[in-house]
Design an enzyme around this catalytic site. Structure first.
Site, PDB file in Angstrom:
ATOM      1  N   GLY A  82       5.834  -0.765   0.489  1.00 28.59           N
ATOM      2  CA  GLY A  82       6.625   0.407   0.865  1.00 28.59           C
ATOM      3  C   GLY A  82       7.019   0.350   2.332  1.00 28.59           C
ATOM      4  N   ALA A  83       7.674   1.400   2.798  1.00 33.34           N
ATOM      5  CA  ALA A  83       8.013   1.522   4.222  1.00 33.34           C
ATOM      6  C   ALA A  83       8.125   3.002   4.555  1.00 33.34           C
ATOM      7  CB  ALA A  83       9.325   0.809   4.537  1.00 33.34           C
TER       8      ALA A  83
ATOM      9  N   LYS B  76       6.289   0.740   9.492  1.00 36.11           N
ATOM     10  CA  LYS B  76       5.281   0.837   8.447  1.00 36.11           C
ATOM     11  C   LYS B  76       3.952   1.272   9.069  1.00 36.11           C
ATOM     12  CE  LYS B  76       4.858  -2.354   5.393  1.00 36.11           C
ATOM     13  NZ  LYS B  76       4.488  -1.272   4.456  1.00 36.11           N
ATOM     14  N   GLY B  77       3.024   1.626   8.196  1.00 31.17           N
ATOM     15  CA  GLY B  77       1.693   1.976   8.691  1.00 31.17           C
ATOM     16  C   GLY B  77       1.342   3.437   8.495  1.00 31.17           C
ATOM     17  N   GLY B  78       2.205   4.172   7.799  1.00 33.95           N
ATOM     18  CA  GLY B  78       1.893   5.575   7.513  1.00 33.95           C
ATOM     19  C   GLY B  78       0.568   5.704   6.771  1.00 33.95           C
TER      20      GLY B  78
ATOM     21  N   THR C 189       0.848  -1.196   0.000  1.00 32.74           N
ATOM     22  CA  THR C 189       0.000   0.000   0.000  1.00 32.74           C
ATOM     23  C   THR C 189       0.882   1.244   0.000  1.00 32.74           C
ATOM     24  OG1 THR C 189      -1.735  -1.162   1.195  1.00 32.74           O
ATOM     25  CG2 THR C 189      -1.762   1.235   1.344  1.00 32.74           C
TER      26      THR C 189
ATOM     27  N   GLU D 110      -0.781  -5.539   5.893  1.00 33.20           N
ATOM     28  CA  GLU D 110       0.574  -5.634   5.328  1.00 33.20           C
ATOM     29  C   GLU D 110       1.400  -6.670   6.091  1.00 33.20           C
ATOM     30  OE1 GLU D 110       1.117  -1.096   3.613  1.00 33.20           O
ATOM     31  OE2 GLU D 110       1.649  -1.507   5.673  1.00 33.20           O
TER      32      GLU D 110
HETATM   33  C1  5RP Z   1       1.012   1.898   4.535  1.00 33.45           C
HETATM   34  C2  5RP Z   1       2.479   1.761   4.561  1.00 33.45           C
HETATM   35  C3  5RP Z   1       3.232   2.285   3.401  1.00 33.45           C
HETATM   36  O1  5RP Z   1       3.919   1.234   2.817  1.00 33.45           O
HETATM   37  C4  5RP Z   1       4.182   3.342   3.863  1.00 33.45           C
HETATM   38  O2  5RP Z   1       3.439   4.333   4.532  1.00 33.45           O
HETATM   39  C5  5RP Z   1       4.956   3.949   2.706  1.00 33.45           C
HETATM   40  O3  5RP Z   1       4.121   4.724   1.917  1.00 33.45           O
HETATM   41  P1  5RP Z   1       4.642   5.605   0.716  1.00 33.45           P
HETATM   42  O4  5RP Z   1       5.199   4.658  -0.305  1.00 33.45           O
HETATM   43  O5  5RP Z   1       3.412   6.345   0.245  1.00 33.45           O
HETATM   44  O6  5RP Z   1       5.694   6.557   1.235  1.00 33.45           O
HETATM   45  O7  5RP Z   1       3.079   1.216   5.458  1.00 33.45           O
HETATM   46  O8  5RP Z   1       0.435   1.384   5.701  1.00 33.45           O
END
Ligand code: 5RP
Length: 229
Positions: free
Chosen positions: A85-86, A97-99, A28, A106
């Protein structure tokens, strides 16, 4: 023209690791968005045969719109590859993770994945977790006061995540505390264990020993691929 956005080069590069016949976890976020785009291109151009397992309602919608065939968890036992992603990743491949709020699904998907590929721009690579990004903790709304108290006892300041002034609600109907650790996180493994044992906590955004490959995108369009020893 070749892409120069670090998220785009990283996300697209990882999609090229997918081979025909694979069942692929679809992470995500805005970096994985480029993975989805590239996968859709490859399905159209190369007749690539894949099944994707999405880690969020958002990814499910985007993948469906792009024509990527999907499967649910009850149709698969293991995943060949997941691309996610991370928010931060350190030198030992431990992550926050979890932004985007999708940490629970995930982590479930990562837990049944043979090879977890993480796509990030170089700004996400850190020496110590938690100094630049708050740690998300997903919890059942009923348990909010007791979970907050334990998180404070663990040295953090929990901040309820809001969306349009209301508590943010995850795909699983839960809420999230974003936890500030003023000194960063010294013992990510121990902290993950401590947080996930708290009654009412559903999942913690520390991902320990789950990543195998990290694809780091740089300004200018190059990528560095690191594999866990
Ligand atoms: C979502 C996540 C995403 O992988 C993480 O926030 C990275 O997001 P982005 O690729 O938009 O920077 O952990 O829960």
């Amino acid at each position: 023209m070749a892409p120069s956005n670090p998220k785009e080069v990283s996300g697209r590069h990882a999609a090229d690791l997918v081979q025909s016949g694979m069942t692929v976890g679809l992470g995500t976020g805005s970096t994985v968005f480029f993975t989805l785009q590239r996968l859709a291109e490859r399905i159209a151009e190369e007749s690539l045969q894949v099944r994707g397992v999405p880690t969020s309602v958002d990814t499910e919608r985007k993948a469906t719109e792009m024509g990527i065939p999907l499967a649910s968890l009850d149709e698969v036992e293991r995943l060949d590859l997941t691309i996610d992603g991370a928010d931060e990743i350190d030198g030992d491949f431990q992550m926050i993770k979890g932004g985007g709020g999708a940490l629970l699904r995930e982590k479930v998907v990562a837990s049944i994945t043979e090879k977890e590929v993480i796509v990030v721009g170089r700004d996400k690579v850190v020496d110590r977790l938690g100094l630049g990004f708050l740690l998300p903790v997903e919890f059942v709304p009923f348990s909010s006061p007791t979970v907050a108290a334990v998180l404070r006892g663990l040295g953090s300041e929990p901040i309820l995540r809001l969306s349009d002034g209301q508590p943010f609600v995850t795909d699983n109907g839960n809420h999230i505390f974003d936890c500030r650790f003023p000194e960063g996180i010294a013992d990510a493994r121990g902290l993950e264990r401590a947080i996930t044992h708290v009654p009412g906590v559903v999942e913690c955004g520390l991902f320990i020993d789950l990543a195998h490959v990290v694809v780091i995108g740089d300004e200018g369009g190059t990528v560095e691929v690191r594999e866990k020893a």
